[in-house]
Design a protein around this motif. Sequence first.
Motif: not given
Length: 82
Positions: A44-50, A53-62
């Motif tokens: 799950s954490l790897r999926g969020l990390a990937l 990458v596709s959305i950009g460094k401003n992506a948040t996953w709170d």
Amino acid sequence: MFPEIQSMVRDVELHLDSRWADALQDSGLTAREVSALRHVVLSSLRGLALRTVSIGKNATWDKELEMFKRMVRQLLIATGTD
């Protein structure tokens, strides 16, 4: 060379499974369930990390992380009370 890498990865995986099993020994989960939980958490954490990458460094996953933590917590609570 590849068989040696596989062996090393297998040893690391077994060590991590053992550490997680020790940490969750009072959870009510079997060693196999703890291993599965570890794999789900890491995947799950790897999926969020990937996705970052596709959305950009401003992506948040709170919200996603909050939901994921609730799901894992529920699993541990439900299993510990059986």
